[in-house]
Design a protein around this motif. Sequence first.
Motif, PDB file in Angstrom:
ATOM      1  N   ASP A   1       0.822  -1.208   0.000  1.00 49.39           N
ATOM      2  CA  ASP A   1       0.000   0.000   0.000  1.00 49.39           C
ATOM      3  C   ASP A   1       0.859   1.263   0.000  1.00 49.39           C
ATOM      4  N   LEU A   2       2.096   1.119   0.465  1.00 44.23           N
ATOM      5  CA  LEU A   2       2.990   2.277   0.440  1.00 44.23           C
ATOM      6  C   LEU A   2       3.182   2.771  -0.994  1.00 44.23           C
ATOM      7  N   TYR A   3       3.267   1.834  -1.900  1.00 42.34           N
ATOM      8  CA  TYR A   3       3.463   2.198  -3.302  1.00 42.34           C
ATOM      9  C   TYR A   3       2.287   2.975  -3.840  1.00 42.34           C
ATOM     10  N   ASP A   4       1.103   2.493  -3.475  1.00 43.87           N
ATOM     11  CA  ASP A   4      -0.101   3.060  -4.063  1.00 43.87           C
ATOM     12  C   ASP A   4      -0.682   4.201  -3.250  1.00 43.87           C
ATOM     13  N   ALA A   5      -0.060   4.472  -2.125  1.00 43.95           N
ATOM     14  CA  ALA A   5      -0.617   5.478  -1.223  1.00 43.95           C
ATOM     15  C   ALA A   5      -0.815   6.808  -1.940  1.00 43.95           C
ATOM     16  N   GLU A   6      -1.907   7.417  -1.635  1.00 41.74           N
ATOM     17  CA  GLU A   6      -2.137   8.778  -2.127  1.00 41.74           C
ATOM     18  C   GLU A   6      -1.068   9.683  -1.538  1.00 41.74           C
ATOM     19  N   ARG A   7      -0.540  10.541  -2.405  1.00 39.17           N
ATOM     20  CA  ARG A   7       0.430  11.492  -1.868  1.00 39.17           C
ATOM     21  C   ARG A   7      -0.178  12.878  -1.893  1.00 39.17           C
ATOM     22  N   SER A   8      -1.461  12.922  -1.637  1.00 42.47           N
ATOM     23  CA  SER A   8      -2.164  14.197  -1.709  1.00 42.47           C
ATOM     24  C   SER A   8      -2.127  14.931  -0.371  1.00 42.47           C
ATOM     25  N   HIS A   9      -2.514  14.252   0.700  1.00 49.82           N
ATOM     26  CA  HIS A   9      -2.529  14.924   2.001  1.00 49.82           C
ATOM     27  C   HIS A   9      -1.159  14.846   2.674  1.00 49.82           C
TER      28      HIS A   9
ATOM     29  N   ARG B   1       6.175  21.399   0.572  1.00 47.21           N
ATOM     30  CA  ARG B   1       4.987  22.113   1.058  1.00 47.21           C
ATOM     31  C   ARG B   1       5.325  23.050   2.204  1.00 47.21           C
ATOM     32  N   GLY B   2       6.624  23.192   2.425  1.00 50.66           N
ATOM     33  CA  GLY B   2       7.047  24.102   3.495  1.00 50.66           C
ATOM     34  C   GLY B   2       6.871  23.513   4.884  1.00 50.66           C
ATOM     35  N   LEU B   3       6.771  22.179   4.970  1.00 51.96           N
ATOM     36  CA  LEU B   3       6.603  21.548   6.285  1.00 51.96           C
ATOM     37  C   LEU B   3       7.903  20.897   6.737  1.00 51.96           C
ATOM     38  N   ASP B   4       8.051  20.809   8.031  1.00 53.15           N
ATOM     39  CA  ASP B   4       9.198  20.077   8.579  1.00 53.15           C
ATOM     40  C   ASP B   4       8.786  18.607   8.724  1.00 53.15           C
ATOM     41  N   PRO B   5       9.414  17.722   7.963  1.00 52.17           N
ATOM     42  CA  PRO B   5       9.052  16.303   7.969  1.00 52.17           C
ATOM     43  C   PRO B   5       8.973  15.701   9.367  1.00 52.17           C
ATOM     44  N   GLU B   6       9.982  15.950  10.176  1.00 49.70           N
ATOM     45  CA  GLU B   6      10.021  15.374  11.522  1.00 49.70           C
ATOM     46  C   GLU B   6       8.817  15.814  12.329  1.00 49.70           C
ATOM     47  N   GLU B   7       8.529  17.093  12.191  1.00 48.86           N
ATOM     48  CA  GLU B   7       7.399  17.646  12.929  1.00 48.86           C
ATOM     49  C   GLU B   7       6.103  16.988  12.468  1.00 48.86           C
ATOM     50  N   ALA B   8       5.983  16.832  11.163  1.00 46.68           N
ATOM     51  CA  ALA B   8       4.767  16.240  10.597  1.00 46.68           C
ATOM     52  C   ALA B   8       4.563  14.825  11.135  1.00 46.68           C
TER      53      ALA B   8
END
Lengths: 146, 146
Positions: A71-79, B125-132
């Motif tokens: 599912d990691l492959y197909d995961a939406e990268r929208s949010h 998107r201007g976000l800090d990955p770790e924080e997210a």
Amino acid sequence: MNDKLYSITELAEEFDITPRAIRFYETKGLLSPQRAGATRVYNYRDRARLVLVLRGKRLGFTLEDIKEYIDLYDAERSHSDQLAHLMLVGRKRIGELEQQLEDVQTTLGELRKIEAEARDALKARGLDPEEAVQNLGRKLPAKAGV
Amino acid sequence: MNDKLYSITELAEEFDITPRAIRFYETKGLLSPQRAGATRVYNYRDRARLVLVLRGKRLGFTLEDIKEYIDLYDAERSHSDQLAHLMLVGRKRIGELEQQLEDVQTTLGELRKIEAEARDALKARGLDPEEAVQNLGRKLPAKAGV
DNA sequence: CAATAAATTTACGCTAACGTCAGCATTATG
DNA sequence: CATAATGCTGACGTTAGCGTAAATTTATTG
């Protein structure tokens, strides 16, 4: 060129598993081939997924683990949340695999040592190791698969 | 200095498994601790065996596989047949593990790519990955272990 | 020494991952 | 067109690897 289609038995034979297993993976949400009537028809992507499933199995993961992984492959990268989740799960698996990498390397080292010692011991007796291994097949009742 | 002894619960706690599991391994011939009366007493060698068992499990081997593997260590090296057999079984396992090594490396590569992509997408998107990733824990119902 | 605490054996329970029919529909072939 | 061959869907069976509970010693401790 990637538009080739496969029947369930074709895939089963190619990967040396049973059709039953392939259907089982489908019930677990790991595959979702098209249908021609009731008959399952697999395309290149389906086949690629099956390859991932089998590799996951060789690595000792459960089908549920594998599903999560696929599912990691197909995961939406929208949010952004999805992306963060992707990172999180990815890191978890990476950690597991790094441990496994270490385990494999350690064990390989040990096994190679054992094999080398056995070979040397045979040589020290004036025997040809390869020949000795061959001869086992004739003396013993025949063990593994043709 | 290696004469230390362990109770079953000590080992269980050290390796984060249950006493039940350890007893189960014994019924499968993977361990054979001494007894003080009826109580199991484990020495350094027993503990080392347990380590092998657990590593084998992490590698996805069955307990029966692991038994065969452990037996390689203890195998008599007196008869030539034994030695040849040792080589044979050793090579089989080596082959399996080489495949597994490849699988692990491939999968690690893929996962690292996925994780990196997710991280880049978050940064874009201007976000800090770790924080997210941290924030996920507060939004979601709390998933995995402490 | 009475009361826990820790271990042991026996036995039944449970989940994952299919195997193995059974019964029926569809498709392919001489 | 009769007969295989192939495929489908249940549904029950099986094995591995323990979990869990019960009944019973054995050990430790206030």
